[in-house]
Design a protein around this motif. Structure first.
Motif, PDB file in Angstrom:
ATOM      1  N   UNK A 189     -13.349  -9.040   7.794  1.00  0.00           N
ATOM      2  CA  UNK A 189     -13.643  -7.840   7.010  1.00  0.00           C
ATOM      3  C   UNK A 189     -12.824  -6.646   7.474  1.00  0.00           C
ATOM      4  N   UNK A 190     -12.610  -6.529   8.787  1.00  0.00           N
ATOM      5  CA  UNK A 190     -11.791  -5.426   9.295  1.00  0.00           C
ATOM      6  C   UNK A 190     -10.324  -5.603   8.887  1.00  0.00           C
ATOM      7  N   UNK A 246      -5.899  -3.977   5.296  1.00  0.00           N
ATOM      8  CA  UNK A 246      -5.018  -4.220   4.162  1.00  0.00           C
ATOM      9  C   UNK A 246      -5.189  -3.118   3.104  1.00  0.00           C
ATOM     10  N   UNK A 247      -6.417  -2.730   2.847  1.00  0.00           N
ATOM     11  CA  UNK A 247      -6.693  -1.669   1.871  1.00  0.00           C
ATOM     12  C   UNK A 247      -6.080  -0.358   2.336  1.00  0.00           C
ATOM     13  N   UNK A 258      -1.489   3.780   2.102  1.00  0.00           N
ATOM     14  CA  UNK A 258      -0.388   4.525   2.721  1.00  0.00           C
ATOM     15  C   UNK A 258       0.891   4.436   1.917  1.00  0.00           C
ATOM     16  N   UNK A 259       1.053   3.390   1.148  1.00  0.00           N
ATOM     17  CA  UNK A 259       2.305   3.256   0.411  1.00  0.00           C
ATOM     18  C   UNK A 259       2.237   3.796  -1.012  1.00  0.00           C
ATOM     19  N   UNK A 260       1.060   4.187  -1.469  1.00  0.00           N
ATOM     20  CA  UNK A 260       0.927   4.659  -2.843  1.00  0.00           C
ATOM     21  C   UNK A 260       0.571   6.138  -2.972  1.00  0.00           C
ATOM     22  N   UNK A 261      -0.046   6.690  -1.956  1.00  0.00           N
ATOM     23  CA  UNK A 261      -0.415   8.107  -2.012  1.00  0.00           C
ATOM     24  C   UNK A 261      -0.115   8.745  -0.668  1.00  0.00           C
ATOM     25  N   UNK A 277      -7.027  10.079   8.850  1.00  0.00           N
ATOM     26  CA  UNK A 277      -8.092   9.082   8.990  1.00  0.00           C
ATOM     27  C   UNK A 277      -7.496   7.703   9.287  1.00  0.00           C
ATOM     28  N   UNK A 278      -6.440   7.366   8.572  1.00  0.00           N
ATOM     29  CA  UNK A 278      -5.788   6.070   8.801  1.00  0.00           C
ATOM     30  C   UNK A 278      -5.149   6.035  10.188  1.00  0.00           C
ATOM     31  N   UNK A 279      -4.541   7.143  10.600  1.00  0.00           N
ATOM     32  CA  UNK A 279      -3.978   7.228  11.950  1.00  0.00           C
ATOM     33  C   UNK A 279      -5.059   6.887  12.984  1.00  0.00           C
TER      34      UNK A 279
END
Length: 135
Positions: free
Chosen positions: A84-85, A90-91, A96-99, A107-109
């Motif tokens: 699940x992680x 992946x999500x 990161x590549x679309x927006x 947050x992703x960092x």
């Protein structure tokens, strides 16, 4: 699929993990650090699912056509433990590549530094163990 190609892909993945580690250990005194970590995260993620796919094909599992399928099969095979992680990763990678939203990037960092890097390393160690067993 040859064992030699699989070894080369694993070595490429090791280098990507090391470069990601270098980036997440940099002090956050410039916004470019966020950008660099996210760029290296994207690259490492791409290598991770392709390494999973390549290993699974070598092991006889075919018809893997996407990152999600590679993650699901790797989880079923036992290459990764937190399926699940990995799907959440992946999500985030797709985001990161679309927006580009500064708040989302930060947050992703944080996820890369505190969660995803550990998952990448767990895969690296498991793959090294799998490749060692075959020798």
């Amino acid at each position: 699929m040859t064992r030699e190609r699989l070894h080369r892909k694993l070595e490429e993945y090791r280098r990507a993990c090391k470069r990601l580690e270098e980036a997440i250990n940099l002090p956050l005194n410039h916004d470019i650090v966020y950008d660099g970590v996210i760029q290296r995260f994207e690259f490492t993620f791409e290598l991770s699912w392709k390494l999973m796919k390549m290993f699974l094909e070598y092991a006889g599992v075919t018809e893997i056509r996407s990152p999600r399928a590679a993650i699901q099969e790797a989880y079923a095979y036992g290459l990764i433990e937190q399926g699940e992680q990995w799907i959440a990763m992946m999500i985030d990678r797709n985001k990161t590549s679309h927006i580009y939203d500064e708040k989302e990037a930060r947050l992703i960092y944080d996820k890369v530094k505190n969660k995803y890097y550990k998952l990448f390393n767990q895969l690296r160690k498991r793959m090294e163990k799998e490749m060692e067993i075959e020798q």
